[in-house]
Motif scaffolding. Sequence first.
Motif, PDB file in Angstrom:
ATOM      1  N   GLU A 200       0.844  -1.197   0.000  1.00 46.19           N
ATOM      2  CA  GLU A 200       0.000   0.000   0.000  1.00 46.19           C
ATOM      3  C   GLU A 200       0.880   1.248   0.000  1.00 46.19           C
ATOM      4  OE1 GLU A 200      -3.392   0.182  -0.092  1.00 46.19           O
ATOM      5  OE2 GLU A 200      -3.438  -2.002  -0.284  1.00 46.19           O
ATOM      6  N   PRO A 201       0.355   2.372  -0.503  1.00 48.55           N
ATOM      7  CA  PRO A 201       1.143   3.616  -0.512  1.00 48.55           C
ATOM      8  C   PRO A 201       1.576   4.062   0.886  1.00 48.55           C
ATOM      9  CG  PRO A 201      -0.872   3.869  -1.792  1.00 48.55           C
ATOM     10  CD  PRO A 201      -0.949   2.530  -1.148  1.00 48.55           C
ATOM     11  N   ASP A 202       0.865   3.633   1.941  1.00 50.00           N
ATOM     12  CA  ASP A 202       1.283   4.015   3.293  1.00 50.00           C
ATOM     13  C   ASP A 202       2.302   3.025   3.875  1.00 50.00           C
ATOM     14  OD1 ASP A 202      -0.163   1.764   3.943  1.00 50.00           O
ATOM     15  OD2 ASP A 202      -1.536   2.762   5.328  1.00 50.00           O
ATOM     16  N   HIS A 203       2.847   2.154   3.004  1.00 48.33           N
ATOM     17  CA  HIS A 203       3.885   1.178   3.374  1.00 48.33           C
ATOM     18  C   HIS A 203       3.371   0.047   4.272  1.00 48.33           C
ATOM     19  CE1 HIS A 203       7.186   4.405   2.485  1.00 48.33           C
ATOM     20  NE2 HIS A 203       6.282   4.277   1.533  1.00 48.33           N
ATOM     21  N   SER A 204       2.064  -0.153   4.250  1.00 48.01           N
ATOM     22  CA  SER A 204       1.543  -1.368   4.878  1.00 48.01           C
ATOM     23  C   SER A 204       1.332  -2.391   3.763  1.00 48.01           C
ATOM     24  CB  SER A 204       0.241  -1.084   5.630  1.00 48.01           C
ATOM     25  OG  SER A 204      -0.789  -0.743   4.726  1.00 48.01           O
ATOM     26  N   MET A 205       1.200  -3.644   4.166  1.00 44.65           N
ATOM     27  CA  MET A 205       1.003  -4.702   3.169  1.00 44.65           C
ATOM     28  C   MET A 205      -0.460  -5.110   3.162  1.00 44.65           C
ATOM     29  SD  MET A 205       4.318  -6.990   4.148  1.00 44.65           S
ATOM     30  CE  MET A 205       4.048  -6.746   5.897  1.00 44.65           C
ATOM     31  N   SER A 206      -0.978  -5.435   1.985  1.00 44.50           N
ATOM     32  CA  SER A 206      -2.330  -5.986   1.975  1.00 44.50           C
ATOM     33  C   SER A 206      -2.358  -7.291   1.195  1.00 44.50           C
ATOM     34  CB  SER A 206      -3.345  -4.963   1.456  1.00 44.50           C
ATOM     35  OG  SER A 206      -3.041  -4.552   0.165  1.00 44.50           O
ATOM     36  N   LEU A 207      -3.378  -8.066   1.483  1.00 51.70           N
ATOM     37  CA  LEU A 207      -3.533  -9.383   0.854  1.00 51.70           C
ATOM     38  C   LEU A 207      -4.703  -9.339  -0.104  1.00 51.70           C
ATOM     39  CD1 LEU A 207      -3.140 -11.607   4.046  1.00 51.70           C
ATOM     40  CD2 LEU A 207      -1.370 -10.978   2.405  1.00 51.70           C
ATOM     41  N   ASP A 208      -4.680 -10.229  -1.059  1.00 52.28           N
ATOM     42  CA  ASP A 208      -5.663 -10.178  -2.141  1.00 52.28           C
ATOM     43  C   ASP A 208      -5.862 -11.608  -2.651  1.00 52.28           C
ATOM     44  OD1 ASP A 208      -5.956  -8.026  -5.002  1.00 52.28           O
ATOM     45  OD2 ASP A 208      -6.238 -10.179  -5.047  1.00 52.28           O
ATOM     46  N   VAL A 209      -7.112 -12.005  -2.799  1.00 51.62           N
ATOM     47  CA  VAL A 209      -7.374 -13.361  -3.311  1.00 51.62           C
ATOM     48  C   VAL A 209      -7.935 -13.337  -4.724  1.00 51.62           C
ATOM     49  CG1 VAL A 209      -7.620 -14.685  -1.183  1.00 51.62           C
ATOM     50  CG2 VAL A 209      -9.576 -13.413  -2.049  1.00 51.62           C
ATOM     51  N   SER A 210      -7.578 -12.319  -5.496  1.00 53.88           N
ATOM     52  CA  SER A 210      -8.052 -12.292  -6.879  1.00 53.88           C
ATOM     53  C   SER A 210      -7.390 -13.418  -7.667  1.00 53.88           C
ATOM     54  CB  SER A 210      -7.767 -10.931  -7.509  1.00 53.88           C
ATOM     55  OG  SER A 210      -6.390 -10.654  -7.471  1.00 53.88           O
ATOM     56  N   GLU A 211      -7.757 -13.535  -8.930  1.00 50.99           N
ATOM     57  CA  GLU A 211      -7.337 -14.638  -9.775  1.00 50.99           C
ATOM     58  C   GLU A 211      -5.814 -14.881  -9.697  1.00 50.99           C
ATOM     59  OE1 GLU A 211      -8.894 -11.912 -10.628  1.00 50.99           O
ATOM     60  OE2 GLU A 211     -10.893 -12.521 -11.275  1.00 50.99           O
ATOM     61  N   PRO A 212      -5.391 -16.154  -9.738  1.00 54.75           N
ATOM     62  CA  PRO A 212      -3.960 -16.433  -9.813  1.00 54.75           C
ATOM     63  C   PRO A 212      -3.353 -15.794 -11.077  1.00 54.75           C
ATOM     64  CG  PRO A 212      -5.176 -18.441  -9.350  1.00 54.75           C
ATOM     65  CD  PRO A 212      -6.190 -17.389  -9.671  1.00 54.75           C
ATOM     66  N   VAL A 213      -2.098 -15.418 -10.992  1.00 56.91           N
ATOM     67  CA  VAL A 213      -1.377 -14.868 -12.138  1.00 56.91           C
ATOM     68  C   VAL A 213      -0.252 -15.857 -12.440  1.00 56.91           C
ATOM     69  CG1 VAL A 213       0.078 -12.951 -12.918  1.00 56.91           C
ATOM     70  CG2 VAL A 213      -1.965 -12.489 -11.545  1.00 56.91           C
ATOM     71  N   ASN A 214      -0.084 -16.199 -13.707  1.00 52.74           N
ATOM     72  CA  ASN A 214       0.865 -17.270 -14.084  1.00 52.74           C
ATOM     73  C   ASN A 214       0.570 -18.554 -13.305  1.00 52.74           C
ATOM     74  OD1 ASN A 214       2.445 -15.246 -15.509  1.00 52.74           O
ATOM     75  ND2 ASN A 214       3.295 -14.684 -13.533  1.00 52.74           N
ATOM     76  N   PHE A 215      -0.711 -18.805 -13.075  1.00 51.94           N
ATOM     77  CA  PHE A 215      -1.169 -19.959 -12.291  1.00 51.94           C
ATOM     78  C   PHE A 215      -0.696 -19.909 -10.836  1.00 51.94           C
ATOM     79  CE2 PHE A 215      -0.505 -21.250 -16.715  1.00 51.94           C
ATOM     80  CZ  PHE A 215      -1.815 -21.537 -17.071  1.00 51.94           C
ATOM     81  N   CYS A 216      -0.215 -18.757 -10.414  1.00 50.28           N
ATOM     82  CA  CYS A 216       0.335 -18.678  -9.060  1.00 50.28           C
ATOM     83  C   CYS A 216      -0.406 -17.663  -8.199  1.00 50.28           C
ATOM     84  CB  CYS A 216       1.802 -18.241  -9.093  1.00 50.28           C
ATOM     85  SG  CYS A 216       2.856 -19.406  -9.933  1.00 50.28           S
ATOM     86  N   ARG A 217      -0.625 -18.003  -6.986  1.00 51.16           N
ATOM     87  CA  ARG A 217      -1.112 -17.076  -5.969  1.00 51.16           C
ATOM     88  C   ARG A 217      -0.525 -17.534  -4.651  1.00 51.16           C
ATOM     89  NH1 ARG A 217      -7.218 -16.919  -5.814  1.00 51.16           N
ATOM     90  NH2 ARG A 217      -6.859 -18.691  -4.493  1.00 51.16           N
ATOM     91  N   PRO A 218       0.460 -16.901  -4.088  1.00 48.61           N
ATOM     92  CA  PRO A 218       0.976 -15.600  -4.483  1.00 48.61           C
ATOM     93  C   PRO A 218       1.759 -15.624  -5.809  1.00 48.61           C
ATOM     94  CG  PRO A 218       2.394 -16.555  -2.805  1.00 48.61           C
ATOM     95  CD  PRO A 218       1.204 -17.454  -2.941  1.00 48.61           C
ATOM     96  N   SER A 219       1.654 -14.525  -6.535  1.00 43.65           N
ATOM     97  CA  SER A 219       2.438 -14.379  -7.759  1.00 43.65           C
ATOM     98  C   SER A 219       3.543 -13.355  -7.516  1.00 43.65           C
ATOM     99  CB  SER A 219       1.532 -13.928  -8.898  1.00 43.65           C
ATOM    100  OG  SER A 219       2.218 -13.068  -9.775  1.00 43.65           O
ATOM    101  N   ILE A 220       4.722 -13.667  -8.022  1.00 41.34           N
ATOM    102  CA  ILE A 220       5.882 -12.770  -7.873  1.00 41.34           C
ATOM    103  C   ILE A 220       5.653 -11.491  -8.673  1.00 41.34           C
ATOM    104  CG2 ILE A 220       8.390 -12.575  -8.173  1.00 41.34           C
ATOM    105  CD1 ILE A 220       8.464 -15.686  -8.090  1.00 41.34           C
ATOM    106  N   ASP A 221       5.100 -11.649  -9.884  1.00 42.68           N
ATOM    107  CA  ASP A 221       4.811 -10.475 -10.730  1.00 42.68           C
ATOM    108  C   ASP A 221       3.948  -9.463  -9.974  1.00 42.68           C
ATOM    109  OD1 ASP A 221       6.221 -11.206 -12.954  1.00 42.68           O
ATOM    110  OD2 ASP A 221       4.504 -11.992 -14.081  1.00 42.68           O
ATOM    111  N   VAL A 222       2.892  -9.967  -9.354  1.00 40.42           N
ATOM    112  CA  VAL A 222       1.933  -9.089  -8.674  1.00 40.42           C
ATOM    113  C   VAL A 222       2.628  -8.292  -7.567  1.00 40.42           C
ATOM    114  CG1 VAL A 222      -0.090  -9.068  -7.157  1.00 40.42           C
ATOM    115  CG2 VAL A 222      -0.101 -10.478  -9.223  1.00 40.42           C
TER     116      VAL A 222
END
Lengths: 173, 270
Positions: free
Chosen positions: A65-87
């Motif tokens: 996040e712009p305030d330097h906190s981290m957030s989690l997201d369960v949207s579609e996998p990217v490159n079949f991966c979640r977590p995705s490194i790209d994201v």
Amino acid sequence: MLQVLPENLSIGVLVIIHRNAKYETNIETSLSDKCRIVVKMAEEKEYVKPATAYFAPAGYHLLMEPDHSMSLDVSEPVNFCRPSIDVTMQSVSDVYGASTAAILLSGANQDGAKGMQSIHQAGGLCIAQHPEQAEIATMPASAIALGVVDVILKNDELLTFSRQLNNYILRRD
Amino acid sequence: MGISFGNLEELIELVNNIYSFDLNGYSRASLKRRVSRIMDLYSLDFSSLKDNLTNTPGFFNKFLIEITVNVTEMFRDPSFYIALRDEVFPYLATFPHIKIWSAGCATGEEVYSLAILLEKQNLYQRAFIYGTDINSDVIEHAKRGIIDLKKMKAYSDNYFQTGSGDSLSEYYTARYDAAIIHHHLRKNSLFSIHNLVSGGVFNEFQLITCRNVLIYFNVTLQHRVLDLLYASLALFGFLCLGSKETLRSDHLTDKFRLVNKTQNIYQKIA
């Protein structure tokens, strides 16, 4: 690499590994005892602190996040991966821009290549593990092929770099 | 196509001004990804996105569908359903009526999973499940109770892992490439639009599930929504959050008993 990071490391580290959400793994706990920095799973809306490595929980994308906190997201996998490194890399480069540094290690798909591209375009530092020394060369090789890698390091060089990481961090006061 | 965080703030203000839809409490990083995705999907740059939002009738609804993450599964996280069945249902069984709210239900897979789990424990006849979401299209989808047959393979695996001992196919009829949930498992459910950001208490529930919704909100909004969920729960009712979400504040943790730490299930005790 995490094990050689100094306890006074002046930056925070995000770690994305591809792991199956169906199986509980406790890599954070087992690494925690062996490291001088704090190693833990990233918590939702937790602020990134120096000398701490945050692992993305299995089954979630990890975003900055712009305030330097981290957030989690369960949207579609990217490159079949979640977590995705790209994201994560794209999100970190959105927030930290040129002060982002990324290291892409062994892996069996192209995840991370586009993320490295974002960091490269933002003026950050992109390092890839030497494909010959990677257990599976595809991931670092894909980023190298995209022409976005600044430095290719062998395993012993990666360790030296990690040990001396504080020296590479530019102070911006 | 990408946008800056500045663009994003501009967009949030525009949507608020035109549609009175408040995205201010949404986590920026996720929202930014969703907006970029919409721009890619419709091949729009930022100014044409704004133009479409302002001038194209019906575009806002499409925007809203893509803004929210509607990824869901039947029996997602089988261990959650095991905990629900073993640790919560015995308690619910002592109530004459069981009202359940699936908050942020997307296309309804969780509502139908709960219906099957309740049926299996002979509780469905006493139960009523409300599924709500902010988006009218996903609600219409949920109402139909029709699920892509291709997805049923993975859902059957999930269901198998709950150790229920029978097959998911007992609960739906397959036709062509669609699976239709049996009518008797749909009759005690109601889907409607409800916005957790602007909506209030609309009923009193014995069980509320709100899983992986709070992660898209900032901490301030999370507090507000958690207060709303608390106020919507009957005394001794249960609250289920996503496994990485928390009750956030001490004033709420004092009012709940932790039922299952891994699955994030709580019981209202005060």
